[in-house]
Scaffold this active site. Structure first.
Site: not given
Ligand SMILES: [Zn+2]
Ligand SMILES: [Zn+2]
Length: 755
Positions: A22, A40
């Site tokens: 990320r 996520n």
């Protein structure tokens, strides 16, 4: 708003959690000036971006080309959506870890950033041997259960200091959610022990003392990532010889760890691909052709060195302080798996090592160093463990959960979950008690961690295999013939379906006709196969003993042709038997007592090694065959004659070849010519059968194809004839690949070849 303004919705699947994915997406979005968010989800990592089409396309492309070092992407799906009008780019935090873990990441070698830190005197991790981040460090070797969080690893006993915790909780930091994150203040530390277990020193002093001992020629057992290694100074002939003496291992090559790429290049030829492999996160041992054998005691009689670079901060520090290459070889009692525990190490390795450099981070699962070589300009994994295992092989479709227990030698096990096949690291020879225990532990761990109760179990057809004990009294048991499994294993790597012509050449495997197979040509039609051809059979006097004594293979081969007169031939092999041994040998061959029949190519290699007097008794599997391989270099040779029987079932007769070899030896023809002509004979045999069978796809598997000259020769010649040739890539061509082949048998059965 510009006309080409564009919204892209992206899902990324694979190993994308806990690897800095990320933050990577965040920085990529910022650099391309696209807006949106990343988060996520149970589906994988979800990304929404908006920006000029050129930028969103570049973003999509760079997702896979510039991904974080440890990320392993299996799918990227994207679709257009109506523009929403995001103002910036954000990492959206899920309230809980909503990602469903399915895949354990292998252990990864130290990254460049961490390496810089441990050598920077101003950094708080200066000389800290357990430095890691999301781009590197231990994973598989420390995980005890899912989800992969700190409390489910062997790092659970260390609580992070404030500095480490700040890194761990900061999404911008490369240690964000790095589960093994640690430092001098809060993490594991080193100890140096005497062989009695008494502590000599700790922390950096332990490291310095160990380095000093290695410099002085001592053998130090070092607890690394996936187990113990013996470490000695590779440049010190006496030290390496001492290690050989103590391990009773006089010929088997040791791996060398070099300080850096340049020092490797000084001693070995290194192609671009080989260089990439050396510095890859997997950081395997790479077999490299040496330039002028500067350390002949490290790999006696070998054209290659098994080379690796320091892959943990601990190794990097040791080798930095020593400034020279070191031998790093598995710390185990002979034939056992690599040792992982201090007390067992001290108990069993104390007769070899004088010192033990240990630490208090527990190893949950052992993993040997992986070995790769480059064949036809492509990577080929020879032993699959650290860095590779337990990354799954992906199937196109889901299948019911199935457990495969592999074969007995070079065991690995495999479990299918949906469309993933998880393969354990190399577990070794199951006849050894501790290996069998490791095998049982792996069988229960793999089912527990993936929360799966397999619906069917698969094993080898061999009635006496230890691996099959688990299948006793179980329902839904499938048995797959050894060589069939070899071919299926390679087919699985390419998601191939039948029909294929499979060449399964190895040392031995249980045949379906009460003989030992090993030189097989199988027409594989998915879950079924037909044995189309094999090499002419011969006897192995002494059975199992012939596996370690090439001279017995030679005796068996010669007897088949010359009968009892063979003992009168003037061949070096007879001088290696005492008069008494020769008598027994004669009786065994004549009366066919304890002399099983085999069609094994591996044993023919052994026989040729014996005839050339290269090796009469081998110390390790494949030693004799390797010596024959290393001689095969001669140009302008022609193959020894290949004789094929007529009819539908074919037999390759090696008699004309053997007669010519005996002639050549008598005439004093040089061994390189004989070895080359022998290899060409095998390649020619492969091509002749393939031509007759005329199936387009030809699959090569089995331990004999670890031989680069043989493998490349077969590939080239078969391609020249228009065949599509497949050989192993990530799964070893030896028996380690059997478990995957067993799974694939069930997969093809269920899908009836409809892929
Ligand atoms: Zn790192
Ligand atoms: Zn800390």
């Amino acid at each position: 708003m510009q006309e080409d303004f564009h919204h892209l919705s992206i899902v990324v699947k694979g190993i994308v959690q806990g690897v800095g994915f990320r933050p990577f997406v965040y920085h990529l979005a910022k650099s391309l000036n696209v807006h949106g968010y990343v988060r996520n989800s149970t589906q994988g990592v979800m990304i929404e971006i908006e920006g000029p089409k050129k930028n969103t396309q570049e973003f999509l492309q760079k997702l896979s080309t510039e991904k974080p070092r440890c990320a392993w992407i299996t799918h990227i799906q994207s679709c257009d959506k109506p523009v929403v009008g995001y103002r910036n780019f954000e990492i959206e935090h899920s309230t809980q870890s909503s990602m469903i873990d399915t895949v354990i990441l292998p252990d990864m070698s130290i990254c460049g950033d961490c390496l810089n830190e441990i050598f920077d005197p101003l950094n708080r991790r200066y000389r800290y041997p357990f430095t890691n981040c999301t781009n590197c460090g231990p994973r598989y070797s420390i995980i005890t259960k899912f989800p992969y969080d700190r409390e489910n690893t062997t790092m659970d006993v260390f609580s992070m200091c404030q500095d480490c915790r700040d890194e761990y909780t900061n999404p911008q930091n490369r240690r964000f959610h790095a589960q093994p994150n640690a430092c001098h203040a809060c993490g594991p530390h080193l100890q140096l022990l005497k062989e009695t277990g008494e502590v000599i020193s700790t922390h950096d002093a332990a490291l310095c003392n160990a380095v000093e001992a290695i410099r002085c020629g001592e053998i130090v057992a070092v607890k690394g990532l996936g187990g113990f290694h013996f470490v000695v100074d590779a440049t010190n002939e006496a030290a390496v010889k001492k290690l050989r003496e103590k391990k009773q291992r006089f010929y088997k090559p040791f791996a060398i760890m070099y300080p850096n790429l340049q020092s490797v290049k000084n001693d070995c030829f290194v192609s671009q691909l080989e260089e990439n492999l050396l510095i890859s996160p997997e950081s395997p041992i790479v077999l490299l052709r040496h330039k002028n054998d500067v350390y002949p005691w490290v790999a006696p009689q070998n054209l290659y060195y098994g080379v690796m670079l320091p892959y943990t901060p601990l190794h990097a520090l040791i080798i930095h302080d020593l400034q020279r290459p070191i031998v790093v070889t598995s710390g185990n009692r002979s034939h056992e798996c690599i040792c992982t525990q201090e007390d067992y190490a001290i108990q069993t390795l104390g007769n070899v090592a004088s010192l033990f450099l240990v630490h208090n981070r527990k190893i949950a699962h052992h993993a040997d160093d992986s070995i790769v070589r480059v064949v036809m300009g492509r990577e080929m994994v020879m032993r699959r463990a650290r860095g590779y295992a337990p990354r799954p092989i992906l199937l196109k479709r889901d299948m019911p959960s199935t457990l495969a227990v592999g074969g007995d030698l070079k065991n690995s096990i495999a479990l299918s979950v949906a469309n993933n096949v998880f393969i354990s690291p190399y577990l070794g020879d199951l006849q050894v008690k501790t290996n069998y225990e490791a095998f049982c532990n792996n069988v229960s761990f793999i089912q527990k961690i993936y929360a799966t109760a397999p619906q069917s179990l698969i094993g080898d057809a061999h009635p006496g295999y230890c691996s099959n004990y688990l299948l006793n009294e179980r329902e839904n048991v499938v048995r797959v013939q050894h060589h069939h499994a070899h071919i299926l294993s390679c087919m699985a790597e390419y998601q191939l379906h039948g029909p294929v012509l499979g060449l399964a050449w190895d040392g031995s495997g249980y045949g379906l006709d009460a003989t030992v197979w090993g030189g097989e040509f199988l027409e594989v039609n998915n879950a079924d196969f037909r044995r189309t051809a094999h090499f002419r059979r011969f006897c192995l006097p002494g059975g199992e003993k012939a596996v370690t004594e090439p001279r017995r293979c030679a005796a068996g081969l010669l007897f088949e042709i010359y009968g009892e007169q063979v003992f009168d031939l003037d061949l070096p092999v007879w001088k290696t038997f005492s008069a008494h041994e020769k008598q027994i040998l004669q009786a065994m061959l004549k009366n066919k007592i304890n002399a099983p029949q085999t069609s094994s190519v591996g044993r023919i290699f052994d026989a040729v090694a014996s005839l050339l007097n290269l090796c009469q008794q081998q110390e390790f599997e494949g030693q004799a065959a390797m010596l024959v391989e290393f001689l095969a270099e001669e140009k302008n040779c022609t193959a020894y004659p290949v004789a094929l029987s007529k009819g539908e079932f074919m037999e390759i007769d090696w008699e004309p070849m053997l007669r010519e070899i005996v002639d050549d030896i008598t005439k004093g023809v040089c061994a390189t010519t004989i070895a080359t002509k022998f290899h060409l004979f095998l390649i020619e045999a492969a091509v002749r059968i393939a031509r007759r069978v005329a199936i387009k796809n030809v699959v090569l598997s089995g331990g004999c194809f670890q031989n680069k000259y043989l493998l490349e020769g077969c590939i080239r010649q078969l391609r020249r004839e228009g065949f599509s040739v497949y050989w192993h890539r990530e799964i070893p061509t030896n028996d380690e690949g059997i478990s995957l082949g067993q799974i694939y048998a069930c997969y093809l059965q269920q899908n009836k070849g409809d892929l």
